[in-house]
Design a protein around this motif. Structure first.
Motif, PDB file in Angstrom:
ATOM      1  N   MET A  12       0.847  -1.188   0.000  1.00 34.76           N
ATOM      2  CA  MET A  12       0.000   0.000   0.000  1.00 34.76           C
ATOM      3  C   MET A  12       0.885   1.241   0.000  1.00 34.76           C
ATOM      4  O   MET A  12       1.886   1.304   0.706  1.00 34.76           O
ATOM      5  CB  MET A  12      -0.894  -0.033   1.235  1.00 34.76           C
ATOM      6  N   LYS A  13       0.478   2.222  -0.800  1.00 31.40           N
ATOM      7  CA  LYS A  13       1.200   3.488  -0.867  1.00 31.40           C
ATOM      8  C   LYS A  13       0.262   4.594  -0.378  1.00 31.40           C
ATOM      9  O   LYS A  13      -0.840   4.744  -0.889  1.00 31.40           O
ATOM     10  CB  LYS A  13       1.654   3.774  -2.300  1.00 31.40           C
ATOM     11  N   TYR A  14       0.720   5.335   0.631  1.00 36.41           N
ATOM     12  CA  TYR A  14      -0.077   6.400   1.225  1.00 36.41           C
ATOM     13  C   TYR A  14       0.580   7.744   0.936  1.00 36.41           C
ATOM     14  O   TYR A  14       1.797   7.860   0.941  1.00 36.41           O
ATOM     15  CB  TYR A  14      -0.138   6.244   2.741  1.00 36.41           C
ATOM     16  N   LEU A  15      -0.239   8.770   0.738  1.00 38.02           N
ATOM     17  CA  LEU A  15       0.250  10.140   0.628  1.00 38.02           C
ATOM     18  C   LEU A  15      -0.438  10.967   1.708  1.00 38.02           C
ATOM     19  O   LEU A  15      -1.664  11.022   1.763  1.00 38.02           O
ATOM     20  CB  LEU A  15      -0.061  10.723  -0.755  1.00 38.02           C
ATOM     21  N   VAL A  16       0.355  11.591   2.582  1.00 40.00           N
ATOM     22  CA  VAL A  16      -0.167  12.489   3.615  1.00 40.00           C
ATOM     23  C   VAL A  16       0.273  13.891   3.230  1.00 40.00           C
ATOM     24  O   VAL A  16       1.469  14.165   3.084  1.00 40.00           O
ATOM     25  CB  VAL A  16       0.362  12.117   5.012  1.00 40.00           C
ATOM     26  N   THR A  17      -0.702  14.791   3.040  1.00 42.22           N
ATOM     27  CA  THR A  17      -0.349  16.107   2.526  1.00 42.22           C
ATOM     28  C   THR A  17      -1.340  17.170   2.968  1.00 42.22           C
ATOM     29  O   THR A  17      -2.478  16.873   3.341  1.00 42.22           O
ATOM     30  CB  THR A  17      -0.252  16.082   0.982  1.00 42.22           C
ATOM     31  N   SER A  18      -0.902  18.421   2.919  1.00 39.67           N
ATOM     32  CA  SER A  18      -1.756  19.584   3.148  1.00 39.67           C
ATOM     33  C   SER A  18      -0.981  20.809   2.691  1.00 39.67           C
ATOM     34  O   SER A  18       0.246  20.822   2.737  1.00 39.67           O
ATOM     35  CB  SER A  18      -2.117  19.742   4.625  1.00 39.67           C
ATOM     36  N   ILE A  19      -1.707  21.837   2.280  1.00 38.32           N
ATOM     37  CA  ILE A  19      -1.025  23.088   1.934  1.00 38.32           C
ATOM     38  C   ILE A  19      -0.747  23.924   3.177  1.00 38.32           C
ATOM     39  O   ILE A  19      -0.106  24.961   3.089  1.00 38.32           O
ATOM     40  CB  ILE A  19      -1.814  23.918   0.901  1.00 38.32           C
ATOM     41  N   LYS A  20      -1.220  23.468   4.336  1.00 41.56           N
ATOM     42  CA  LYS A  20      -1.000  24.213   5.578  1.00 41.56           C
ATOM     43  C   LYS A  20      -0.080  23.438   6.510  1.00 41.56           C
ATOM     44  O   LYS A  20      -0.228  22.232   6.668  1.00 41.56           O
ATOM     45  CB  LYS A  20      -2.330  24.478   6.289  1.00 41.56           C
ATOM     46  N   GLY A  21       0.836  24.146   7.110  1.00 39.65           N
ATOM     47  CA  GLY A  21       1.680  23.531   8.132  1.00 39.65           C
ATOM     48  C   GLY A  21       0.964  23.494   9.470  1.00 39.65           C
ATOM     49  O   GLY A  21      -0.059  24.158   9.672  1.00 39.65           O
ATOM     50  N   GLY A  22       1.492  22.704  10.389  1.00 45.51           N
ATOM     51  CA  GLY A  22       0.965  22.685  11.745  1.00 45.51           C
ATOM     52  C   GLY A  22      -0.312  21.912  11.948  1.00 45.51           C
ATOM     53  O   GLY A  22      -0.980  22.077  12.969  1.00 45.51           O
ATOM     54  N   VAL A  23      -0.671  21.056  10.987  1.00 49.95           N
ATOM     55  CA  VAL A  23      -1.915  20.288  11.119  1.00 49.95           C
ATOM     56  C   VAL A  23      -1.649  18.848  11.559  1.00 49.95           C
ATOM     57  O   VAL A  23      -2.577  18.052  11.670  1.00 49.95           O
ATOM     58  CB  VAL A  23      -2.737  20.304   9.808  1.00 49.95           C
ATOM     59  N   GLY A  24      -0.392  18.490  11.793  1.00 49.03           N
ATOM     60  CA  GLY A  24      -0.072  17.146  12.260  1.00 49.03           C
ATOM     61  C   GLY A  24       0.240  16.162  11.152  1.00 49.03           C
ATOM     62  O   GLY A  24       0.227  14.954  11.356  1.00 49.03           O
ATOM     63  N   LYS A  25       0.574  16.698  10.000  1.00 53.77           N
ATOM     64  CA  LYS A  25       0.845  15.862   8.831  1.00 53.77           C
ATOM     65  C   LYS A  25       1.987  14.880   9.081  1.00 53.77           C
ATOM     66  O   LYS A  25       1.842  13.671   8.868  1.00 53.77           O
ATOM     67  CB  LYS A  25       1.159  16.784   7.648  1.00 53.77           C
ATOM     68  N   SER A  26       3.112  15.382   9.539  1.00 49.38           N
ATOM     69  CA  SER A  26       4.273  14.510   9.751  1.00 49.38           C
ATOM     70  C   SER A  26       4.040  13.512  10.878  1.00 49.38           C
ATOM     71  O   SER A  26       4.462  12.359  10.796  1.00 49.38           O
ATOM     72  CB  SER A  26       5.522  15.346  10.047  1.00 49.38           C
ATOM     73  N   SER A  27       3.350  13.943  11.937  1.00 49.67           N
ATOM     74  CA  SER A  27       3.055  13.037  13.044  1.00 49.67           C
ATOM     75  C   SER A  27       2.185  11.878  12.593  1.00 49.67           C
ATOM     76  O   SER A  27       2.446  10.717  12.907  1.00 49.67           O
ATOM     77  CB  SER A  27       2.362  13.796  14.182  1.00 49.67           C
ATOM     78  N   ILE A  28       1.145  12.193  11.836  1.00 48.09           N
ATOM     79  CA  ILE A  28       0.256  11.141  11.330  1.00 48.09           C
ATOM     80  C   ILE A  28       1.008  10.238  10.366  1.00 48.09           C
ATOM     81  O   ILE A  28       0.895   9.012  10.430  1.00 48.09           O
ATOM     82  CB  ILE A  28      -0.994  11.763  10.675  1.00 48.09           C
ATOM     83  N   ALA A  29       1.792  10.836   9.477  1.00 45.28           N
ATOM     84  CA  ALA A  29       2.539  10.038   8.494  1.00 45.28           C
ATOM     85  C   ALA A  29       3.508   9.086   9.178  1.00 45.28           C
ATOM     86  O   ALA A  29       3.617   7.913   8.809  1.00 45.28           O
ATOM     87  CB  ALA A  29       3.284  10.956   7.526  1.00 45.28           C
ATOM     88  N   ILE A  35      -9.924  22.278   2.529  1.00 48.35           N
ATOM     89  CA  ILE A  35     -10.822  22.341   1.362  1.00 48.35           C
ATOM     90  C   ILE A  35     -10.013  22.636   0.105  1.00 48.35           C
ATOM     91  O   ILE A  35     -10.200  21.989  -0.939  1.00 48.35           O
ATOM     92  CB  ILE A  35     -11.923  23.395   1.599  1.00 48.35           C
ATOM     93  N   LYS A  36      -9.073  23.579   0.200  1.00 46.48           N
ATOM     94  CA  LYS A  36      -8.223  23.924  -0.951  1.00 46.48           C
ATOM     95  C   LYS A  36      -7.339  22.739  -1.354  1.00 46.48           C
ATOM     96  O   LYS A  36      -7.189  22.434  -2.547  1.00 46.48           O
ATOM     97  CB  LYS A  36      -7.352  25.144  -0.602  1.00 46.48           C
ATOM     98  N   THR A  37      -6.745  22.051  -0.373  1.00 48.24           N
ATOM     99  CA  THR A  37      -5.908  20.884  -0.676  1.00 48.24           C
ATOM    100  C   THR A  37      -6.731  19.815  -1.381  1.00 48.24           C
ATOM    101  O   THR A  37      -6.289  19.222  -2.369  1.00 48.24           O
ATOM    102  CB  THR A  37      -5.288  20.304   0.619  1.00 48.24           C
TER     103      THR A  37
END
Length: 198
Positions: A1-18, A102-104
């Motif tokens: 499985m290949k996952y992509l965790v992304t957002s155009i905003k920092g500070g939302v916990g992207k790296s922690s979740i990934a 929403i934008k992402t």
């Protein structure tokens, strides 16, 4: 499985979740972030690359943690979305995070991959419910999962993936063990959504 965790905003916990998702799923953690936590086996994609290196696209089990450039997608994000099985967009409950989510979603939906939103790091159920309602009104039917505020992410960043994988054996961490179990349910649901979309 290949996952992509992304957002155009920092500070939302992207790296922690990934990172936690990579540990949970036994996947390779790959990032374009120039600052990584104390993780031994990070693959870092140079910021000047416009595409994911070919050898990384061929890896079977991967979590790509890719941040954006301002309000535009880093070209590597669009490339990763083309071959990943599922896209995860973390968000907080504040208005700026919701607008960025929403934008992402709008920027990434043309890849035609399943998208999962995680409302992350919240204490107040009313704020969670309001954010969820806003997202559903703006995006229609989209899977929205939740991860409450926790110190688990900080512990994984500091103590590493092995600690996370063996948390059930550590005495005195009952609440973190319960949190890890709750996270596992979220990550299993993401994997199931990705498999259905394949």
């Amino acid at each position: 499985m290949k996952y992509l965790v992304t957002s155009i905003k920092g500070g939302v916990g992207k790296s922690s979740i990934a990172l936690n998702l990579a540990a949970h799923s036994g996947s390779q953690y790959i990032t374009n972030d120039i600052t990584t936590s104390a993780i031994e086996e990070v693959i870092q994609i140079p910021i000047n690359k416009k595409r994911i290196p070919a050898e990384l696209t061929k890896l079977e089990n991967t979590v790509f943690d890719l941040g954006a450039l301002s309000s535009l997608l880093d070209p590597k994000i669009a490339h990763a979305a083309s071959f990943c099985d599922v896209v995860i967009i973390p968000t907080r409950t504040d208005p700026r995070s919701i607008a960025a989510t929403i934008k992402t979603h709008q920027l990434i939906k043309d890849a035609g991959k399943p998208i999962v939103i995680i409302i992350n790091h919240f204490k107040d159920n009313k704020k969670h419910d309001a954010a969820r309602s806003q997202l559903l009104n703006a995006l229609g039917k989209v899977p929205i999962l939740a991860i409450r505020e926790t110190t688990l992410f900080d512990r994984v960043s500091g103590d590493g993936i092995e600690w996370f994988l063996n948390i059930q054996n550590v005495k005195g961490l009952y609440m973190l063990q319960r949190t890890a179990e709750a996270h596992s349910v979220v990550y299993d649901r993401i994997t199931a959504i990705g498999r259905r979309g394949q």
